[in-house]
Design a protein around this motif. Structure first.
Motif, PDB file in Angstrom:
ATOM      1  N   ILE A  29       0.841  -1.208   0.000  1.00 33.79           N
ATOM      2  CA  ILE A  29       0.000   0.000   0.000  1.00 33.79           C
ATOM      3  C   ILE A  29       0.872   1.254   0.000  1.00 33.79           C
ATOM      4  N   VAL A  30       2.012   1.201   0.675  1.00 36.34           N
ATOM      5  CA  VAL A  30       2.948   2.338   0.658  1.00 36.34           C
ATOM      6  C   VAL A  30       3.531   2.514  -0.734  1.00 36.34           C
ATOM      7  N   LYS A  31       3.954   1.414  -1.335  1.00 36.10           N
ATOM      8  CA  LYS A  31       4.550   1.470  -2.665  1.00 36.10           C
ATOM      9  C   LYS A  31       3.577   2.051  -3.685  1.00 36.10           C
ATOM     10  N   TYR A  32       2.350   1.552  -3.696  1.00 35.64           N
ATOM     11  CA  TYR A  32       1.412   1.985  -4.740  1.00 35.64           C
ATOM     12  C   TYR A  32       0.780   3.337  -4.440  1.00 35.64           C
ATOM     13  N   SER A  33       0.750   3.730  -3.181  1.00 34.76           N
ATOM     14  CA  SER A  33       0.363   5.112  -2.881  1.00 34.76           C
ATOM     15  C   SER A  33       1.439   6.065  -3.390  1.00 34.76           C
ATOM     16  N   ALA A  34       2.705   5.666  -3.212  1.00 30.22           N
ATOM     17  CA  ALA A  34       3.812   6.478  -3.731  1.00 30.22           C
ATOM     18  C   ALA A  34       3.754   6.563  -5.248  1.00 30.22           C
ATOM     19  N   PHE A  35       3.417   5.449  -5.892  1.00 28.78           N
ATOM     20  CA  PHE A  35       3.231   5.461  -7.343  1.00 28.78           C
ATOM     21  C   PHE A  35       2.152   6.468  -7.731  1.00 28.78           C
ATOM     22  N   SER A  36       1.053   6.448  -6.986  1.00 28.06           N
ATOM     23  CA  SER A  36      -0.045   7.365  -7.288  1.00 28.06           C
ATOM     24  C   SER A  36       0.405   8.811  -7.127  1.00 28.06           C
ATOM     25  N   PHE A  37       1.123   9.096  -6.046  1.00 28.99           N
ATOM     26  CA  PHE A  37       1.592  10.456  -5.812  1.00 28.99           C
ATOM     27  C   PHE A  37       2.572  10.904  -6.896  1.00 28.99           C
ATOM     28  N   PHE A  38       3.577  10.076  -7.145  1.00 32.85           N
ATOM     29  CA  PHE A  38       4.646  10.502  -8.050  1.00 32.85           C
ATOM     30  C   PHE A  38       4.281  10.338  -9.517  1.00 32.85           C
ATOM     31  N   ALA A  39       3.951   9.109  -9.926  1.00 32.71           N
ATOM     32  CA  ALA A  39       3.756   8.825 -11.357  1.00 32.71           C
ATOM     33  C   ALA A  39       2.443   9.377 -11.890  1.00 32.71           C
ATOM     34  N   ASP A  40       1.369   9.243 -11.107  1.00 32.24           N
ATOM     35  CA  ASP A  40       0.067   9.684 -11.604  1.00 32.24           C
ATOM     36  C   ASP A  40      -0.116  11.193 -11.536  1.00 32.24           C
ATOM     37  N   ARG A  41       0.493  11.828 -10.531  1.00 37.15           N
ATOM     38  CA  ARG A  41       0.160  13.224 -10.285  1.00 37.15           C
ATOM     39  C   ARG A  41       1.360  14.170 -10.337  1.00 37.15           C
ATOM     40  N   PHE A  42       2.379  13.890  -9.541  1.00 31.98           N
ATOM     41  CA  PHE A  42       3.504  14.815  -9.474  1.00 31.98           C
ATOM     42  C   PHE A  42       4.205  14.966 -10.820  1.00 31.98           C
ATOM     43  N   PHE A  43       4.554  13.850 -11.428  1.00 33.09           N
ATOM     44  CA  PHE A  43       5.336  13.884 -12.664  1.00 33.09           C
ATOM     45  C   PHE A  43       4.605  14.627 -13.774  1.00 33.09           C
ATOM     46  N   THR A  64      16.769  17.917 -12.648  1.00 35.07           N
ATOM     47  CA  THR A  64      17.728  16.901 -13.078  1.00 35.07           C
ATOM     48  C   THR A  64      17.186  15.519 -12.747  1.00 35.07           C
ATOM     49  N   GLU A  65      17.823  14.497 -13.296  1.00 29.41           N
ATOM     50  CA  GLU A  65      17.425  13.130 -12.976  1.00 29.41           C
ATOM     51  C   GLU A  65      17.597  12.872 -11.478  1.00 29.41           C
ATOM     52  N   SER A  66      18.653  13.425 -10.897  1.00 31.21           N
ATOM     53  CA  SER A  66      18.882  13.265  -9.461  1.00 31.21           C
ATOM     54  C   SER A  66      17.748  13.883  -8.651  1.00 31.21           C
ATOM     55  N   THR A  67      17.286  15.051  -9.088  1.00 30.43           N
ATOM     56  CA  THR A  67      16.186  15.704  -8.396  1.00 30.43           C
ATOM     57  C   THR A  67      14.915  14.865  -8.469  1.00 30.43           C
ATOM     58  N   LEU A  68      14.641  14.292  -9.634  1.00 28.64           N
ATOM     59  CA  LEU A  68      13.465  13.437  -9.772  1.00 28.64           C
ATOM     60  C   LEU A  68      13.572  12.213  -8.863  1.00 28.64           C
ATOM     61  N   GLN A  69      14.773  11.670  -8.729  1.00 26.86           N
ATOM     62  CA  GLN A  69      14.965  10.539  -7.827  1.00 26.86           C
ATOM     63  C   GLN A  69      14.722  10.958  -6.382  1.00 26.86           C
ATOM     64  N   LEU A  70      15.127  12.165  -6.033  1.00 28.39           N
ATOM     65  CA  LEU A  70      14.841  12.685  -4.692  1.00 28.39           C
ATOM     66  C   LEU A  70      13.333  12.751  -4.461  1.00 28.39           C
ATOM     67  N   PHE A  71      12.597  13.241  -5.447  1.00 26.64           N
ATOM     68  CA  PHE A  71      11.145  13.333  -5.304  1.00 26.64           C
ATOM     69  C   PHE A  71      10.489  11.948  -5.221  1.00 26.64           C
ATOM     70  N   VAL A  72      11.084  10.956  -5.862  1.00 24.15           N
ATOM     71  CA  VAL A  72      10.593   9.578  -5.710  1.00 24.15           C
ATOM     72  C   VAL A  72      10.677   9.171  -4.248  1.00 24.15           C
ATOM     73  N   LEU A  73      11.813   9.449  -3.615  1.00 17.99           N
ATOM     74  CA  LEU A  73      11.977   9.109  -2.205  1.00 17.99           C
ATOM     75  C   LEU A  73      11.010   9.890  -1.328  1.00 17.99           C
ATOM     76  N   ILE A  74      10.737  11.120  -1.718  1.00 18.82           N
ATOM     77  CA  ILE A  74       9.768  11.926  -0.975  1.00 18.82           C
ATOM     78  C   ILE A  74       8.380  11.300  -1.063  1.00 18.82           C
ATOM     79  N   SER A  75       8.027  10.786  -2.233  1.00 25.51           N
ATOM     80  CA  SER A  75       6.704  10.161  -2.387  1.00 25.51           C
ATOM     81  C   SER A  75       6.569   8.944  -1.475  1.00 25.51           C
ATOM     82  N   LEU A  76       7.638   8.174  -1.337  1.00 22.98           N
ATOM     83  CA  LEU A  76       7.624   7.023  -0.424  1.00 22.98           C
ATOM     84  C   LEU A  76       7.553   7.493   1.030  1.00 22.98           C
TER      85      LEU A  76
END
Length: 233
Positions: A29-43, A64-76
């Protein structure tokens, strides 16, 4: 590395989210909520957010790609705050970032700044009741309660299908209809994991009723999913 194209970087960040979720051992549920936050909405919202000049943060100048990776961690991180009694710590996220993000070093303060920025892009809307995973899990529990064949549906296969659909950019539009998609994924998993001799249960009619979806929408979406799941690598 400046992000030259959103399309070029989407797959990288989705794969980074999958690997990070596995490394941090978060719940589905954490993983797919993060997917929803990052992939569905933030990106998808970030380009417009930047164009409006809604923030002067250095994290967006440039993205940058590094910044996007940081935001992935934020979504989690945000997702664990919602779903876990003991959320991920900044220390654990920073340790992963130090190990996995090679081109940029982020401090604890950077994580806090990125969290605020992430919430701004999402317009502080972080509800998770209508995400595909939650609906799918509910349908899976229900079908096991009404039919013995429900026990044969492989839920791991359902999650693998979800990951694949996120990895393929041309299928991300399916997530705009979470109830239909959840029902369709359950049907696909039924077809792929339940032995044919046990197909006596009218799964299509059942999901139409249980998910309150139109049969033609489910059939169309199931076909779309199967085309991508069975597509040669």
């Amino acid at each position: 590395m400046v992000v030259s194209s959103w399309h070029e970087q989407r797959l990288n960040t989705v794969e980074f989210l999958i690997k990070s979720a596995q490394h941090l051992q978060v719940s589905p549920i954490v993983k797919y909520s993060a997917f929803s936050f990052f992939a569905d909405r933030f990106f998808s919202s970030l380009p417009t957010f930047i164009q409006r000049g809604s923030s002067s943060s250095w994290l967006l100048k440039p993205v940058t790609e590094s910044t996007l990776q940081l935001f992935v961690l934020i979504s989690l991180w945000i997702s664990t705050k919602i779903h876990d009694l003991k959320p991920l710590s900044v220390a654990s996220l920073k340790a992963l970032a130090d190990k996995s993000i090679k081109e940029q070093h982020f401090t604890n303060r950077n994580f806090l700044e990125a969290e605020v920025l992430f919430m701004q892009v999402l317009n502080f809307e972080i509800g998770t009741t209508n995400i595909v995973f939650s609906i799918l899990e509910e349908l899976w529990i229900q079908i096991k309660g009404v039919a013995k064949v429900g026990e044969l549906i492989n839920f791991e296969a359902c999650m693998e299908i979800m990951d694949l659909l996120y990895e393929k950019e041309k299928t991300t539009f399916l997530y705009r209809s979470p109830r239909s998609l959840a029902a369709s994924i359950l049907v696909v998993s039924y077809v792929m994991t339940v032995p044919k001799q046990r197909w006596e249960f009218p799964v299509l009619a059942w999901v139409n009723f249980a998910a309150s979806c139109k049969e033609e929408d489910i059939i169309k979406m199931v076909t779309e999913i199967l085309n991508h799941v069975l597509e040669p690598s």
